[in-house]
Scaffold this motif. Sequence first.
Motif, PDB file in Angstrom:
ATOM      1  N   GLU A 121       0.851  -1.193   0.000  1.00 49.91           N
ATOM      2  CA  GLU A 121       0.000   0.000   0.000  1.00 49.91           C
ATOM      3  C   GLU A 121       0.882   1.237   0.000  1.00 49.91           C
ATOM      4  OE1 GLU A 121      -2.719   0.004   3.260  1.00 49.91           O
ATOM      5  OE2 GLU A 121      -3.512  -1.967   2.779  1.00 49.91           O
ATOM      6  N   PHE A 122       0.362   2.291  -0.598  1.00 50.04           N
ATOM      7  CA  PHE A 122       1.098   3.540  -0.684  1.00 50.04           C
ATOM      8  C   PHE A 122       0.303   4.644  -0.008  1.00 50.04           C
ATOM      9  CE2 PHE A 122       2.249   1.013  -4.438  1.00 50.04           C
ATOM     10  CZ  PHE A 122       3.612   0.894  -4.215  1.00 50.04           C
ATOM     11  N   PRO A 123       0.966   5.728   0.392  1.00 51.23           N
ATOM     12  CA  PRO A 123       0.250   6.834   1.015  1.00 51.23           C
ATOM     13  C   PRO A 123      -0.854   7.365   0.104  1.00 51.23           C
ATOM     14  CG  PRO A 123       2.603   7.141   1.236  1.00 51.23           C
ATOM     15  CD  PRO A 123       2.390   5.979   0.317  1.00 51.23           C
ATOM     16  N   ALA A 124      -1.892   7.896   0.729  1.00 53.16           N
ATOM     17  CA  ALA A 124      -3.052   8.366  -0.031  1.00 53.16           C
ATOM     18  C   ALA A 124      -2.837   9.751  -0.636  1.00 53.16           C
ATOM     19  CB  ALA A 124      -4.283   8.387   0.869  1.00 53.16           C
ATOM     20  N   THR A 125      -1.959  10.558  -0.037  1.00 49.68           N
ATOM     21  CA  THR A 125      -1.806  11.930  -0.517  1.00 49.68           C
ATOM     22  C   THR A 125      -0.342  12.271  -0.791  1.00 49.68           C
ATOM     23  OG1 THR A 125      -1.477  12.895   1.685  1.00 49.68           O
ATOM     24  CG2 THR A 125      -3.768  12.639   0.933  1.00 49.68           C
ATOM     25  N   ILE A 126      -0.172  13.285  -1.617  1.00 50.81           N
ATOM     26  CA  ILE A 126       1.170  13.792  -1.918  1.00 50.81           C
ATOM     27  C   ILE A 126       1.817  14.310  -0.637  1.00 50.81           C
ATOM     28  CG2 ILE A 126       2.449  15.586  -3.151  1.00 50.81           C
ATOM     29  CD1 ILE A 126       1.452  13.409  -5.008  1.00 50.81           C
TER      30      ILE A 126
END
Length: 189
Positions: free
Chosen positions: A87-92
Amino acid sequence: MATLTHQSLLKYLIEESYELVEAIEESHPPAEVRGELGDILLQVVLHARLAEEAGEFVLADVVRGLTEKMVRRNQHVFTPSGELRSEFPATIEQIVTSWHQAKSSEKPERGRFEGIPATLPALALAQKSLQRVAEGFQNREAGAEQTARAEAEIQLGERLLELLRGSPDVDAERALRLAVRRMQESHHE
């Protein structure tokens, strides 16, 4: 023929870098951008070969170091072992925060201006230093805000040109570099 050294090759590295910038900024065809990237890669290979001949390091060491740095600084993408995260972060903002935390953990005693090359062109040096003073690692805007940024670039360029027009005999690079140095000294931690 003169002996090749890291120093004698520097001008070519700089020249090739500017050629890549030009190819990108002027939207040259992908094949030209690829060619310019290849020219820069050739410079990397030449410098690594000189280092190898001096018994310092080899190209594989450069690649290994880059790989380790990418894994270490991009904890939002890689696990410590180098595997991709599921999983990757949702926001920049989360990505930027993660990157800055990883970078600052490498060298917590790092000074505010450390890592900014003093040899950058004066405008780039000034902008990078001012960003560090502001400590503003904010999200890069998209869409309509990107259009506003393009307009701001045009306006800034016009103002800079007008400033230079008023002082044609002044070494603008040196003047700005000295001003940046004074600003850095006044904000030194």
